[in-house]
Scaffold this active site. Structure first.
Site, short mmCIF file in Angstrom:
data_model
loop_
_atom_site.label_atom_id
_atom_site.label_comp_id
_atom_site.label_asym_id
_atom_site.label_seq_id
_atom_site.Cartn_x
_atom_site.Cartn_y
_atom_site.Cartn_z
N SER A 2 -7.57 1.88 1.59
CA SER A 2 -8.19 3.00 1.67
C SER A 2 -7.51 4.08 2.10
CB SER A 2 -9.72 3.06 1.88
OG SER A 2 -10.18 1.95 1.43
N THR A 51 -2.86 3.97 6.24
CA THR A 51 -1.64 4.10 6.86
C THR A 51 -1.47 5.75 7.02
OG1 THR A 51 -0.85 2.00 5.72
CG2 THR A 51 0.95 3.78 6.65
N HIS A 105 -11.23 -1.73 10.55
CA HIS A 105 -11.70 -2.17 9.36
C HIS A 105 -13.37 -2.51 9.45
CE1 HIS A 105 -8.00 -1.37 7.33
NE2 HIS A 105 -7.33 -2.32 7.72
N ARG A 107 -12.12 5.35 -0.37
CA ARG A 107 -11.28 5.62 -1.72
C ARG A 107 -12.11 5.03 -2.81
NH1 ARG A 107 -5.29 3.09 -2.18
NH2 ARG A 107 -4.27 4.51 -3.77
N TYR A 156 -10.32 9.77 0.28
CA TYR A 156 -8.90 9.76 -0.21
C TYR A 156 -8.78 10.87 -1.11
CZ TYR A 156 -4.40 7.61 -1.13
OH TYR A 156 -2.96 7.82 -1.33
N ARG A 181 3.21 1.75 -1.60
CA ARG A 181 3.41 1.22 -3.03
C ARG A 181 3.42 2.64 -3.92
NH1 ARG A 181 0.76 -0.39 -7.81
NH2 ARG A 181 -1.05 0.25 -7.20
N GLY A 212 0.64 5.44 -3.46
CA GLY A 212 -0.12 6.53 -2.80
C GLY A 212 -0.74 7.31 -3.76
#
Length: 324
Positions: free
Chosen positions: A75, A78, A138, A160, A226, A288, A290
């Site tokens: 979600s 990073t 999490h 997200r 997000y 991957r 984003g």
């Protein structure tokens, strides 16, 4: 699952007898990411992470100055780690210096994963972290250590689009546990996701808990999406800074942090393209695409509709609206 190639979070060789006894009393299911997952306090965990959750609940002591980043897996964790680290430590590590820690260190190594660090031992020492301590979890709100909820520490929660979360989990799983996911049909995985039966799930319960808490106590919990971050990154960074009590005085400083922490910048760094974290996960697995709306490349219209209908049902009456 004791192979050295398997990430720590999926192994079981370091489980204590106390954890094994607890596991034997919990509901369990085969997941599409792991051979077995267990339901504890309403959420699903791997064996190792469950041990970390219990250790974290028992032993973690929050400081009033702490900052906790809370997310479901996949979600934007990073990205938020990088943004918040750069934001709160910008005096010590000026972005313009050219030798910022994010240029040489993966964000996951700069922001401890609380229950992950507690997986192996209850004796994790977070006292050496620079103040304000920034940590990531999490965990659902009700499963957080009591000291987090009772202290004056701040929680930044990011959620997200559930369709993007599912698709990101789907691709991440193929990298993380290729043997476990090889013969698992997407339709079956999506059904499990909508039932809340995936690591960290249920999605909707997790999001709603933090949503309601942010409305009840807006000085304690900042709720962001997000999608908002992607559309208005600079404005959202300023909003987070104000919430954390470290607002900006110069617009240039905001744009520098946004650029440093962008997907384009971070994904090109050697430290995020090569190597593994101590838990065994390759750093490249966290970068991957984003994107927002990337689910369209993977989900059929009918499968996307199943998630949409579930979202409308679960979020109905909450006041929580997303333009998904």
């Amino acid at each position: 699952m004791a192979s050295s190639s398997v990430p720590v979070y999926l192994r079981d060789e370091n489980l204590t007898q106390e954890t094994r006894d607890l596991l034997s009393s919990l509901p369990s299911e085969k997941g599409w990411l792991v051979s077995e997952m267990y339901q504890y306090e309403g959420s699903w965990h791997t064996q190792a992470v469950l041990q970390g959750v219990v250790n974290c609940q028992k032993h973690f002591e929050a400081n009033d100055s702490d900052i906790i980043l809370a997310t479901l897996p996949k979600s934007g964790t990073t990205w938020l780690e990088a943004l918040l680290f750069a934001l709160i430590h910008r005096k010590k590590f000026p972005v313009s210096s050219g030798n910022h820690p994010l240029l040489a260190t993966n964000p996951h190594l700069l922001v401890p994963y609380m229950e992950g660090d507690y997986c192996v031992s209850p004796d994790v020492d977070f006292s050496k972290l620079p103040s304000p301590r920034l940590m990531q979890t999490h965990l659902s709100y009700h499963s957080l250590p009591v000291s987090i909820k009772s202290s004056s520490c701040k929680i930044v929660y990011c959620c997200r689009n559930p369709k993007d979360v599912f698709v990101s989990l789907w691709h991440f799983g193929k990298k993380l546990a290729p043997q476990e996911t090889a013969d698992y049909p997407m339709e079956k995985a999506l059904e499990a996701f909508c039932q809340g039966k995936f690591i960290g799930g249920p999605f909707w319960d997790h999001v709603l808990e933090y949503w309601y808490e942010s409305r009840k106590n807006p000085n304690k919990v900042l709720f962001v999406t997000y999608e908002e971050l992607k559309k208005q990154t600079g404005d959202m960074v300023k909003r987070m800074a104000e919430f954390l009590g470290c607002g900006f005085t110069a617009e240039e400083e905001v744009s520098e942090i946004v650029k440093l922490c962008s997907f384009e910048s971070l994904s090109k760094l050697e430290v995020n393209k090569q190597g593994k974290l101590p838990n065994g996960i390759e750093t490249s697995a966290f970068f991957r695409k984003g994107e927002t709306g990337g689910w369209r490349d993977t989900l059929s219209e009918s499968l996307a509709d199943i998630i949409d209908r579930t979202t409308e049902e679960k979020f109905g009456g909450s006041g929580l609206k997303f333009s998904f």
